[in-house]
Design a protein around this motif. Sequence first.
Motif, PDB file in Angstrom:
ATOM      1  N   ALA A 139      31.070  29.751  15.731  1.00 36.60           N
ATOM      2  CA  ALA A 139      30.126  29.279  14.720  1.00 36.60           C
ATOM      3  C   ALA A 139      28.683  29.597  15.115  1.00 36.60           C
ATOM      4  CB  ALA A 139      30.290  27.784  14.520  1.00 36.60           C
ATOM      5  N   CYS A 140      27.836  29.766  14.099  1.00 32.48           N
ATOM      6  CA  CYS A 140      26.395  29.860  14.319  1.00 32.48           C
ATOM      7  C   CYS A 140      25.864  28.427  14.355  1.00 32.48           C
ATOM      8  CB  CYS A 140      25.728  30.637  13.189  1.00 32.48           C
ATOM      9  SG  CYS A 140      26.189  32.369  13.125  1.00 32.48           S
ATOM     10  N   VAL A 141      25.277  28.045  15.453  1.00 30.33           N
ATOM     11  CA  VAL A 141      24.910  26.645  15.663  1.00 30.33           C
ATOM     12  C   VAL A 141      23.395  26.482  15.669  1.00 30.33           C
ATOM     13  CG1 VAL A 141      25.250  24.610  17.116  1.00 30.33           C
ATOM     14  CG2 VAL A 141      27.014  26.385  17.045  1.00 30.33           C
ATOM     15  N   TYR A 142      22.950  25.418  15.014  1.00 29.72           N
ATOM     16  CA  TYR A 142      21.544  25.050  14.945  1.00 29.72           C
ATOM     17  C   TYR A 142      21.416  23.610  15.431  1.00 29.72           C
ATOM     18  CZ  TYR A 142      21.635  29.099  11.836  1.00 29.72           C
ATOM     19  OH  TYR A 142      21.841  30.350  11.310  1.00 29.72           O
ATOM     20  N   ALA A 143      20.245  23.244  15.919  1.00 29.55           N
ATOM     21  CA  ALA A 143      20.063  21.897  16.451  1.00 29.55           C
ATOM     22  C   ALA A 143      18.662  21.395  16.160  1.00 29.55           C
ATOM     23  CB  ALA A 143      20.329  21.881  17.956  1.00 29.55           C
TER      24      ALA A 143
END
Length: 281
Positions: A139-143
């Motif tokens: 997955a492409c993960v953002y935070a």
Amino acid sequence: MKSRLEMLHELSCGLRKIGLEEREAVAEARYALTFLLEVPLSELYLQGNELLSVEHEQKLQKILQRREKGEPLAYILGERYFMGLPFRVGPGVLIPRQETELLCEQAIEKIKQEHLERVLDICTGSGCIAVSIAKFSKACVYAADISMSAVETARENAHRQKVALQVVQSDLFLNVQGKYDMITANPPYIDDAAYAGLEYSVRQYEPALALRGGTDGLMFYRRIAMQAPAYLRSGGYLVQEIGYDQGEAVRTLLSEQGFAEIEIRQDYAGLDRIVWARWLR
């Protein structure tokens, strides 16, 4: 000079004196020794009679002195393992807890099962959830986190684990853009009365910003329930860690905002720990 095993015993006894249970005291002593000596646990015992240098003895004594004052070992060493990975931690960033690994494991499993592409982790802290998901899925993960200290730490941990992670400073969703297949969160959920009764080391050293959830502990769950739908794709999941007594209250908040398939899941101790919900509109 003391041998490795002699120092292990001395550290364990010292940690017992400050209130740690025997198993926890031994585990901390082992971790401090292996960390400082840069050796695996097996070598610590196989070469247990090897003498420590004066420098190592002094450093270990300083570690014990700081622990005696209540400072968490993770802050002293600047590191905590989570999902089998070393994460840098320090004052201003919540120390990752083992029980949060269950949320990670379940989220990663769902991401793999349904080939979810975009994941957002809010209240990311050290980035332990976001980095682990990025490390163990495609997955492409953002935070996001409101604390700049947390943002910088999460970025450092992503770099350390060689994963792509975009981290923004944001009060929940304020500076977040786009829609996601999954949103994860371990928000502050300790109510004011419970916070006053937390052990000294937590109240003294860990950031209140990452722990306190208002009078009833539900302040952030209310905001997340109201705001998350705007950032979830239809069919997307909202996965949150909760306090052991907050399951039904959080279920109600989510239901009132139109979430479906709400499920309270327990941890290995049988306590309510994770709330899953789905946005189907």
